[in-house]
Design a protein around this motif. Structure first.
Motif, PDB file in Angstrom:
ATOM      1  N   PHE A  56       0.817  -1.188   0.121  1.00 62.92           N
ATOM      2  CA  PHE A  56       0.084  -0.067   0.036  1.00 62.92           C
ATOM      3  C   PHE A  56       0.912   1.184  -0.077  1.00 62.92           C
ATOM      4  O   PHE A  56       1.990   1.256   0.646  1.00 62.92           O
ATOM      5  N   THR A  71      -5.152   1.668  -1.199  1.00 63.77           N
ATOM      6  CA  THR A  71      -5.106   0.816  -2.694  1.00 63.77           C
ATOM      7  C   THR A  71      -3.917   0.041  -2.931  1.00 63.77           C
ATOM      8  O   THR A  71      -2.880   0.404  -2.730  1.00 63.77           O
ATOM      9  N   LEU A  72      -4.311  -1.298  -3.217  1.00 64.49           N
ATOM     10  CA  LEU A  72      -3.153  -2.219  -3.303  1.00 64.49           C
ATOM     11  C   LEU A  72      -2.465  -1.978  -4.586  1.00 64.49           C
ATOM     12  O   LEU A  72      -3.197  -1.673  -5.892  1.00 64.49           O
ATOM     13  N   GLN A  80      -1.780  -6.969  -5.502  1.00 60.32           N
ATOM     14  CA  GLN A  80      -3.010  -7.756  -6.092  1.00 60.32           C
ATOM     15  C   GLN A  80      -2.662  -9.243  -6.822  1.00 60.32           C
ATOM     16  O   GLN A  80      -3.501  -9.992  -6.482  1.00 60.32           O
ATOM     17  N   LYS A 123      -2.358   5.225   2.025  1.00 56.06           N
ATOM     18  CA  LYS A 123      -3.292   4.861   1.066  1.00 56.06           C
ATOM     19  C   LYS A 123      -3.945   3.501   1.393  1.00 56.06           C
ATOM     20  O   LYS A 123      -3.500   2.791   2.396  1.00 56.06           O
ATOM     21  N   ARG A 166      -9.960  -0.195   5.933  1.00 58.23           N
ATOM     22  CA  ARG A 166     -10.287   0.172   4.701  1.00 58.23           C
ATOM     23  C   ARG A 166      -9.356  -0.822   3.669  1.00 58.23           C
ATOM     24  O   ARG A 166      -9.577  -1.348   2.625  1.00 58.23           O
ATOM     25  N   ARG A 167      -7.948  -0.927   4.407  1.00 58.36           N
ATOM     26  CA  ARG A 167      -6.992  -1.663   3.697  1.00 58.36           C
ATOM     27  C   ARG A 167      -7.510  -3.187   3.634  1.00 58.36           C
ATOM     28  O   ARG A 167      -7.176  -3.940   2.780  1.00 58.36           O
ATOM     29  N   ALA A 171     -10.048  -3.722   1.325  1.00 58.19           N
ATOM     30  CA  ALA A 171      -9.188  -3.927  -0.248  1.00 58.19           C
ATOM     31  C   ALA A 171      -8.654  -5.260  -0.574  1.00 58.19           C
ATOM     32  O   ALA A 171      -8.749  -5.802  -1.694  1.00 58.19           O
ATOM     33  N   ASP A 180     -11.387  -7.574  -1.228  1.00 62.49           N
ATOM     34  CA  ASP A 180     -11.791  -7.188  -2.667  1.00 62.49           C
ATOM     35  C   ASP A 180     -11.240  -8.130  -3.577  1.00 62.49           C
ATOM     36  O   ASP A 180     -11.478  -8.693  -4.654  1.00 62.49           O
ATOM     37  N   SER A 235      -0.329  -3.115  -8.058  1.00 61.60           N
ATOM     38  CA  SER A 235      -0.494  -4.065  -8.848  1.00 61.60           C
ATOM     39  C   SER A 235       0.044  -5.806  -8.424  1.00 61.60           C
ATOM     40  O   SER A 235      -0.487  -6.660  -8.599  1.00 61.60           O
TER      41      SER A 235
END
Length: 289
Positions: free
Chosen positions: A207, A213-214, A219, A211, A251-252, A255, A258, A216
């Motif tokens: 992250f 958001t992972l 992911q 943030k 939130r992480r 993420a 997801d 790439s």
């Protein structure tokens, strides 16, 4: 014995009592009755001799001397009768004492015999109890040794089974890892096991700073973990995230969830847990069956 023989001779030679002296005749009859009594005629020989002499003196006494002689004769006859009865009773008492002593001796002997028999019974009982206790002790020791052998055998079998199970699990995990990496083209991070299950930690750079958001690469790693969980038939995946802020950590974690779902893992089998902590840490726990 000499005195007894002499007294018997005197009794046999006792002179006849004159008929004109009724007191002497009466007392002589009492002595004759005493001599004829089989229960008394063996006693008071000396007293009976004195009584006969007194009766003889009474029979031969002049009239003026008869009152005194009568008194002495009556006393002598009474003494002879009393002495004979007393000695007869004393003999009976002595006989009873001897019989009582014999009975006491017999009773004592019986009691001693019973006591010896009881002691022997108790000794045999104690001996049997000691032998039984020793037998039980030896049996217990034998059972303990046998149980140790059984436990050792079971431990050996259990150890062998555990070793085979671990080996099979390791082979399955290796195959699942290889399958997941082939399917996703990614690479699983090094895993460790704890009470939660098999733990995969993402790199700290997964992250951006502050943030949720992972990247790439991260992911791809998460999708590879999802493929690995599917290949190993895991019942569920848990996501534990620690960050400086609890909301950011949550939130992480979502993420990562997801990304797991995007990799084909069911959303209903994902648990997320974000909490505040000093160091950033993101862990995916593949739970074991």
């Amino acid at each position: 014995m000499i005195l007894t023989a002499a007294l018997a001779a005197c009794f046999a030679a006792a002179p006849a009592v004159a008929a004109d002296n009724p007191d002497a005749a009466r007392l002589s009859q009492r002595l004759t009755a005493l001599d004829a009594d089989s229960t008394l005629n063996t006693f008071a020989a000396y007293e009976r001799l004195q009584a006969r002499q007194a009766v003889s003196t009474l029979d031969q006494a002049a009239k003026r001397d008869r009152p005194g002689a009568l008194y002495v004769a009556e006393r002598r006859v009474a003494i002879a009768e009393s002495a004979a009865r007393t000695q007869a009773m004393q003999r009976q008492v002595d006989q009873l004492d001897r019989e009582r002593a014999e009975l006491l001796v017999e009773a004592s002997q019986r009691d001693a015999a019973r006591a010896r028999a009881e002691n022997e019974r108790l000794r045999l009982q104690a001996q049997m109890q000691a032998e039984e206790a020793e037998r039980l002790r030896q049996q217990s020791e034998a059972d303990a040794v046998a149980m140790q052998d059984v436990e050792s055998a079971l431990k050996g079998v259990a150890g062998a089974q555990t070793a085979r199970l671990n080996a099979a699990r390791d082979r399955q995990a290796k195959l699942a890892r290889e399958e997941a990496e082939l399917v996703t083209g990614g690479k699983l991070p090094t895993a460790r096991r704890d009470s939660r299950g098999e733990v995969f930690a993402l790199d700290k750079g997964s992250f951006g700073s502050g943030k949720a958001t992972l990247g790439s690469g991260a992911q791809t790693t998460v999708k590879t973990v999802a493929a690995y969980a599917q290949a190993s038939s895991s019942p569920g995946v848990r996501v534990d995230v620690t960050a400086a802020d609890a909301k950011l950590a949550q939130r992480r974690a979502e993420a990562v969830r997801d990304a797991l779902v995007a990799g084909g893992w069911p959303q209903g089998q994902v648990q997320v847990n974000g909490k505040a902590g000093k160091a950033d840490r993101t862990e995916l726990v593949v739970q074991s069956k």
